[in-house]
Design a protein around this motif. Structure first.
Motif, PDB file in Angstrom:
ATOM      1  N   VAL A 125       0.840  -1.203   0.000  1.00  0.00           N
ATOM      2  CA  VAL A 125       0.000   0.000   0.000  1.00  0.00           C
ATOM      3  C   VAL A 125       0.872   1.249   0.000  1.00  0.00           C
ATOM      4  O   VAL A 125       0.629   2.203  -0.751  1.00  0.00           O
ATOM      5  N   PHE A 136       1.083   4.269  -2.786  1.00  0.00           N
ATOM      6  CA  PHE A 136       0.992   5.709  -2.523  1.00  0.00           C
ATOM      7  C   PHE A 136       2.156   6.439  -3.194  1.00  0.00           C
ATOM      8  O   PHE A 136       1.995   7.503  -3.778  1.00  0.00           O
ATOM      9  N   GLN A 177       3.930   5.482  -5.760  1.00  0.00           N
ATOM     10  CA  GLN A 177       3.790   5.437  -7.212  1.00  0.00           C
ATOM     11  C   GLN A 177       2.825   6.513  -7.704  1.00  0.00           C
ATOM     12  O   GLN A 177       3.056   7.176  -8.695  1.00  0.00           O
ATOM     13  N   PHE A 178       1.727   6.688  -6.960  1.00  0.00           N
ATOM     14  CA  PHE A 178       0.697   7.618  -7.434  1.00  0.00           C
ATOM     15  C   PHE A 178       0.840   8.998  -6.794  1.00  0.00           C
ATOM     16  O   PHE A 178      -0.150   9.598  -6.360  1.00  0.00           O
ATOM     17  N   SER A 179       2.055   9.477  -6.711  1.00  0.00           N
ATOM     18  CA  SER A 179       2.333  10.872  -6.361  1.00  0.00           C
ATOM     19  C   SER A 179       1.841  11.267  -4.971  1.00  0.00           C
ATOM     20  O   SER A 179       1.302  12.344  -4.788  1.00  0.00           O
ATOM     21  N   ALA A 180       1.991  10.394  -3.992  1.00  0.00           N
ATOM     22  CA  ALA A 180       1.611  10.773  -2.633  1.00  0.00           C
ATOM     23  C   ALA A 180       2.744  10.445  -1.663  1.00  0.00           C
ATOM     24  O   ALA A 180       2.633   9.527  -0.853  1.00  0.00           O
ATOM     25  N   PRO A 181       3.862  11.174  -1.758  1.00  0.00           N
ATOM     26  CA  PRO A 181       5.018  10.834  -0.915  1.00  0.00           C
ATOM     27  C   PRO A 181       4.703  10.925   0.583  1.00  0.00           C
ATOM     28  O   PRO A 181       5.192  10.090   1.362  1.00  0.00           O
ATOM     29  N   ASP A 182       3.888  11.902   0.957  1.00  0.00           N
ATOM     30  CA  ASP A 182       3.557  12.027   2.392  1.00  0.00           C
ATOM     31  C   ASP A 182       2.834  10.794   2.896  1.00  0.00           C
ATOM     32  O   ASP A 182       3.106  10.274   3.978  1.00  0.00           O
ATOM     33  N   LEU A 183       1.903  10.319   2.066  1.00  0.00           N
ATOM     34  CA  LEU A 183       1.145   9.139   2.482  1.00  0.00           C
ATOM     35  C   LEU A 183       2.050   7.926   2.567  1.00  0.00           C
ATOM     36  O   LEU A 183       1.922   7.121   3.498  1.00  0.00           O
ATOM     37  N   PHE A 230      -8.198   7.675  -1.185  1.00  0.00           N
ATOM     38  CA  PHE A 230      -7.105   8.282  -1.931  1.00  0.00           C
ATOM     39  C   PHE A 230      -7.425   8.280  -3.423  1.00  0.00           C
ATOM     40  O   PHE A 230      -7.218   9.268  -4.139  1.00  0.00           O
ATOM     41  N   ALA A 268      -2.457   9.754 -10.528  1.00  0.00           N
ATOM     42  CA  ALA A 268      -1.524  10.519 -11.361  1.00  0.00           C
ATOM     43  C   ALA A 268      -0.121  10.079 -10.982  1.00  0.00           C
ATOM     44  O   ALA A 268       0.165   9.780  -9.813  1.00  0.00           O
ATOM     45  N   PRO A 271       3.452  15.016  -7.685  1.00  0.00           N
ATOM     46  CA  PRO A 271       3.190  15.172  -6.256  1.00  0.00           C
ATOM     47  C   PRO A 271       2.735  16.591  -5.922  1.00  0.00           C
ATOM     48  O   PRO A 271       3.123  17.538  -6.608  1.00  0.00           O
ATOM     49  N   GLN A 304      -5.409  13.291  -0.120  1.00  0.00           N
ATOM     50  CA  GLN A 304      -4.173  12.869   0.544  1.00  0.00           C
ATOM     51  C   GLN A 304      -4.133  13.357   1.987  1.00  0.00           C
ATOM     52  O   GLN A 304      -3.759  12.619   2.900  1.00  0.00           O
ATOM     53  N   LEU A 307      -4.064  10.944   5.134  1.00  0.00           N
ATOM     54  CA  LEU A 307      -2.912  10.967   6.044  1.00  0.00           C
ATOM     55  C   LEU A 307      -3.370  10.902   7.498  1.00  0.00           C
ATOM     56  O   LEU A 307      -2.882  10.081   8.286  1.00  0.00           O
TER      57      LEU A 307
END
Lengths: 956, 117
Positions: A637, A641, A643-649, B44, B50, B54, B70, B74
């Motif tokens: 999971v 996250f 991969q799909f541009s959600a580094p914070d997640l 999410f 995409a 980010p 997001q 979080l």
């Protein structure tokens, strides 16, 4: 807000009186009296205005959109009731000082009494229907507390419960009725509602509103068939009976009818409900009172009867009826409160309140007896006393009232009620105070201290004064009635002893003669009465309650089987069913949004996810494997996250994954290692089927949504993130700025969860679970508790990890990171020390307190939010600026970083507290000492600060 | 890619629900963890997928993925840790107290309803 102060001064007194008892009983009573007296003085400051016809209104808006405001007003009616409440209240406070025994907790008594007084004043003076309801409920609650004041008496407890059930139930109806009334009137301001009678009576909501309000009024004022709670409320101390259950609280229902009289009265339905109810209550109450032996029970039913009379008069719907009702309110308050206090004196002096055991008191306690006899005569309606005046006027009004086309019904029943009143009053006077002296008194009765008969004397003085010189009550009566009627003109009435030869005179004479005859023939009457059926209201009430409880228990027993499996199955099945219905009805075709191309790593990850999930489902019996595989899912999971541009997640997910795995490992150390395989194939297949359908539904839903185009509100956040929030990490800016209030709430929830965990495990070290732990733990010791490489590695890593945490925290506003992630990283670094070196070692060196961290975190976040108030901005408005720091250079600082610090501290505290608690439970088994390394100086355990571990550690 | 993610969410949901309906504490806890994954990824995904976009503001960049889901997810991840911890401790305490790891109320024992009398 001087009017609100009248209401809240007694409340202040309610807080102070229990404190003052430390300085003695007199100080306590004086404090209570001073609070009442101050409120009384403040009220009297409105006297000139009110009697000049002014209406003083004060308002502080609260939630104007809901029509809710702190609004109070004083007009003639409110002033009249407030005067009664405070005037009689003061007398009761004096009386109670001498009435209460040494062992009675006096502070509590005065606290309850003043709480009631405040609530009652709120009813009399509030100008907002919603606030009015709050005070109304407060009177029910304080009445409950006062009736049950002697907690050791079962009658007190039962009476209190019954009163609360009846008046509280009526209160609920009143809430609904009041809301409908406000809806119909278009306002919740009482002073406005009472001027919109025509609009209200034309509204379709009028009838339901009226019925519900009447239920509220009838229950409170003990009208038939809700009258039965009042006699049982007599288990209260006598000052309470005198104050609440005769002079004030039971008149709240009458007040309600009077206050809303212009809005509600005058219609057929009003007349046809209120008048008969009042009439029936008046006759039945008076009849029952004749045959009661307990002085207070007799007076209670007499009160019921008198309240019935007031209700009936208001029910007539004529202005004259209102005038007489208000006069009766005044007169009844004076003579009945005096009589209740006299009953208290008798009880106090003679040791009994049973009329059959009393007699000749006039020779033993002359002052108290004369006062009681005068009040009783007024209650009987004998001439030259105030009870006579209002009773005559009532009878005269009854003559002119016709109900259901039967001409003599109302006057006949009214005369009957008056006749019964004469009978019970004379019986009280004759058998109680006159008659032969008894020798059987437990102790010799004599006149009580002046503090007890003084208040009675004052009230009896009023009884006689109004009785002899009726016009002195004129201004009060006129002003009050004008306020009720909302007019400046009153119908013709004359306050005089002699009205000439009228029908009412004959009715009075009949009542007195027949009533006196009844007392003379009391013995034979009493025998006849004993042969009549006696419906016992308490038994009926108890049976009803028992039936309701049985019903509730039956329903609960049938629906709450205690099987979580079943509940979860039903919940999911219901959701699936709802989803299916929606699916079959609505459009659900996927959209035309272009899909992202698939790549090989994604397919591999997907395949692993499917395989792992399958293994977990089929092999969940083995718990450790399940746990390991679950963390694989968590990893996938977080990769998704990323991969799909959600580094914070991704960062958050992976750190939470670590913490959760440690947590579950700790728990698994104590829980059974394997699950029992389930025997029921039906349960497995059933839940499997539901799960598959739900999974398909969710998958399709996600697919359908993802392939459609979207217009998001986030453009706002993206555009304003840098100029408005001062950060480039939009997710973090949303968390600490745009939606900071959410985040604030969330850290509070986290903190509460951690405290709940603490509480739940803290007590696990005692009782049954402690014994089970002791049995279980030795068998669970691992071979090498503290492998040396792990110990070394974690200690070396600790400073590094904390540095990383600080770095992630600081850059969070602009780059992936922030308080949540930093908190998790730091917490993991600390927990590693516990894992590697053991609980004892780490706890002894821990110089931080997770409780304090959670508290500090929430406080810092909250204070940051509050800080924006100082700049005139809304809660949690963030601001930022650039500062030049030597050597470091240009630095941007946003207030949001303080908020994020709060988040950080809370997260660290929560994680540590949760994991510490579990390991603390376990650590008893795990006392293998840490291997002493060359770098390890001898550690003085005693000298170390032990913040985390309080003394309980030793006992455990 | 959307298809992979959607089917992944579906599998996680199905596994989660099946495990939540089991009779002992640990599978229920794991099932909740699975459901948490499913729900978080689902939420999410509501912001659409995409790659390489980010939500880190940069004057040179024109497109970003939706940051709002997001931010919601979080906090959801952290809160669900709190929830998991609470349930784990609940299960643990229940086991320590009664020696029973099941999620049924004890047959014939004191049920909630019976205790009020």
């Amino acid at each position: 807000m001087s009017i609100a102060l009248i209401v809240f001064l007694p409340l202040l007194g309610a807080l102070l009186a229990p404190l003052a008892i430390r300085y003695g009983r007199n100080a306590c009573a004086a404090t209570a009296g001073a609070a009442s007296l101050a409120a009384f003085a403040l009220l009297m400051s409105h006297l000139p205005g009110v009697y000049a016809g002014e209406v003083v209104r004060q308002e502080a808006a609260w939630i104007p959109q809901l029509g809710l405001s702190f609004a109070f007003f004083v007009d003639g009616l409110g002033f009249f009731f407030a005067t009664l409440i405070l005037g009689i209240g003061l007398l009761i406070i004096v009386y109670a000082r001498y009435y209460l025994a040494r062992q009675d907790p006096m502070g509590r008594f005065y606290a309850y009494l003043l709480l009631f007084q405040s609530a009652m004043l709120g009813i009399a003076l509030s100008d907002n229907a919603l606030i009015f309801l709050v005070f109304w409920e407060m009177t029910s609650l304080s009445s409950f507390l006062l009736i049950g004041y002697w907690r050791h008496l079962p009658e007190g407890r039962q009476g209190a419960r019954m009163a609360l059930a009846v008046t509280g139930g009526g209160g609920l109806a009143l809430i609904a009725g009041m809301l409908l009334l406000g809806e119909a009137a278009g306002t919740y301001a009482i002073s406005e509602i009472i001027q919109r009678g025509e609009i209200i009576q034309a509204s379709p909501l009028y009838v339901p509103a009226l019925l519900l309000i009447l239920v509220g009024a009838f229950t409170k004022s003990a009208q038939f068939p809700f009258h039965f709670w009042l006699p049982h409320a007599m288990a209260a101390p006598t000052p309470v009976s005198a104050y609440l259950h005769s002079a004030t609280m039971v008149k709240a229902g009458v007040f309600l009818l009077a206050r809303f009289w212009p809005a509600l009265a005058g219609t057929d339905i009003w007349f046809l409900i209120v008048t008969p109810v009042g009439l029936v209550t008046m006759v039945i109450g008076a009849f029952i009172a004749i045959f009661k032996h307990d002085l207070k029970a007799l007076l209670a039913y007499s009160t019921v009867s008198n309240l019935g009379m007031m209700t009936m008069l208001l029910g007539f719907g004529t202005p004259l009826g209102v005038v007489i009702a208000m006069f009766q309110v005044l007169n009844h308050a004076t003579f009945k409160a005096a009589l209740f206090m006299s009953a208290g004196i008798v009880d106090h002096e003679a040791g009994t309140r049973d009329i059959r055991k009393l007699g000749g008191l006039i020779r033993l306690m002359p002052i108290a007896s004369v006062l009681a006899l005068i009040a009783a005569a007024s209650m009987a309606g004998l001439p030259l006393l105030n009870g006579f005046l209002s009773k005559e006027m009532m009878l005269e009004a009854a003559v002119h009232t016709e109900i259901a086309g039967i001409p003599y019904l109302v006057p006949t029943l009214a005369t009957l009620g008056a006749l019964f009143s004469v009978a019970y009053s004379l019986r009280l006077a004759w058998f109680g105070y006159l008659g032969p002296t008894r020798e059987s008194y437990p102790h010799h009765p004599h006149d009580p201290p002046a503090g007890m008969w003084g208040p009675v004397a004052l009230l009896v003085g009023l009884v006689v004064a109004i009785g002899l010189v009726p016009p002195i009550a004129g201004p009060v009566l006129a002003r009050t009635s004008m306020a009720v009627l909302q007019t400046d003109t009153l119908p013709y009435y004359s306050l005089a002893i002699w009205h000439g030869v009228t029908p009412a005179l004959f009715m009075s004479i009949t009542a007195i003669v027949v009533g006196a005859t009844m007392v003379a023939l009391y013995r034979s009457l009493s025998t006849a009465h004993a042969a009549l059926p006696h419906p016992e209201a308490k038994a009926m009430f108890d049976r009803t309650i028992a039936a309701i409880v049985a019903l509730a228990r039956g329903v609960t027993g049938r629906t709450q089987t205690g099987s979580l499996q079943l509940y979860a199955g039903i919940i999911v099945a219901a959701i699936v069913a709802v989803g299916l219905v929606a699916f079959l009805q609505g459009g659900h075709a996927p959209g035309a949004r272009e899909m992202l191309p698939v790549n090989t790593p994604a397919i591999v990850a997907w395949a692993v996810l499917i395989a792992v999930s399958g293994v977990v489902v089929f092999a969940h019996v083995s718990r450790l494997i399940t746990l390991v595989l679950t963390s694989v899912v968590g990893l996938i999971v977080s990769v998704a996250f990323l991969q799909f541009s959600a580094p914070d997640l991704a960062l958050t997910q992976i750190s939470v994954e670590v913490v959760t795995t440690i947590l579950l490992l700790l728990a698994l150390n104590l829980l059974p290692r394997r699950s029992e395989p389930e025997r029921s194939a039906a349960a497995r297949w059933g839940s499997g089927a539901i799960a598959v359908v739900a999974g398909l539904g969710v998958a399709y839903l996600a697919y359908a949504v993802m392939t459609r185009d979207v217009s998001s509100i986030s453009e706002y956040h993206v555009a304003l993130s840098k100029p408005g929030g001062g950060g480039t990490n939009i997710v973090n800016v949303i968390l600490v700025d745009f939606r900071g209030f959410d985040t604030f709430g969330e850290i509070i929830v986290l903190g509460i969860a951690a405290l709940a965990i603490f509480a739940m495990l803290d007590s696990a070290l005692r009782g049954a679970s402690a014994r089970r732990l002791a049995e279980m733990l030795p068998s669970r010791r691992s071979g090498d508790a503290h492998p040396m490489p792990l110990v070394v590695a974690t200690r070396v890593i600790l400073p590094l990890a904390i540095t990383v945490g600080v770095f992630i925290f600081l850059r969070g506003h602009n780059q992936p990171g922030g308080g949540f992630i930093a908190g998790l990283v730091v917490a993991i670094a600390l927990i590693m020390q516990y894992i590697a070196s053991g609980y004892d070692w780490a706890a002894a060196r821990a110089r931080y307190n997770p409780h304090a961290m959670i508290g500090a975190g929430v406080l810092i976040a909250g204070a940051t939010g509050l800080g924006s108030f100082f700049f005139g901005a809304p809660f949690l408005t963030s601001s930022y600026d650039y500062f030049h720091i030597p050597l470091v250079g240009e630095v941007e600082l946003a207030t949001a970083i303080a908020f994020d610090l709060g988040v950080f501290l809370t997260v660290v505290g929560v994680v540590l507290l949760a994991l510490f608690q579990i390991s603390r439970v376990e650590h008893k088994a795990d006392r293998t000492p840490v291997p002493a390394g060359p770098y390890e100086p001898p550690y003085d355990r005693q000298a170390a600060p032990r913040v985390v571990e309080p003394a309980r550690d030793k006992e455990a | 890619m959307e298809l992979l993610l959607a089917s992944g969410i579906g599998v996680l949901t199905a596994a989660g629900i099946y495990l939540v309906c089991r009779a002992q504490t640990f599978p229920v806890i794991i099932g909740l963890a699975f459901l948490t994954y499913a729900v978080n990824v689902f939420l999410f995904a509501m912001g659409r997928l995409a790659i390489d976009a980010p939500p880190i503001y940069d004057a040179a960049v024109k497109t970003y993925t939706d940051p709002l889901p997001q931010a919601l997810v979080l906090t959801a991840i952290v809160i669900s840790f709190g929830m998991t911890a609470l349930i784990v401790v609940l299960a643990l305490r229940g086991f320590l107290e009664s020696g029973d790891d099941g999620v049924q109320a004890n047959e014939g024992g004191e049920s909630e309803g019976g205790r009020t009398s």
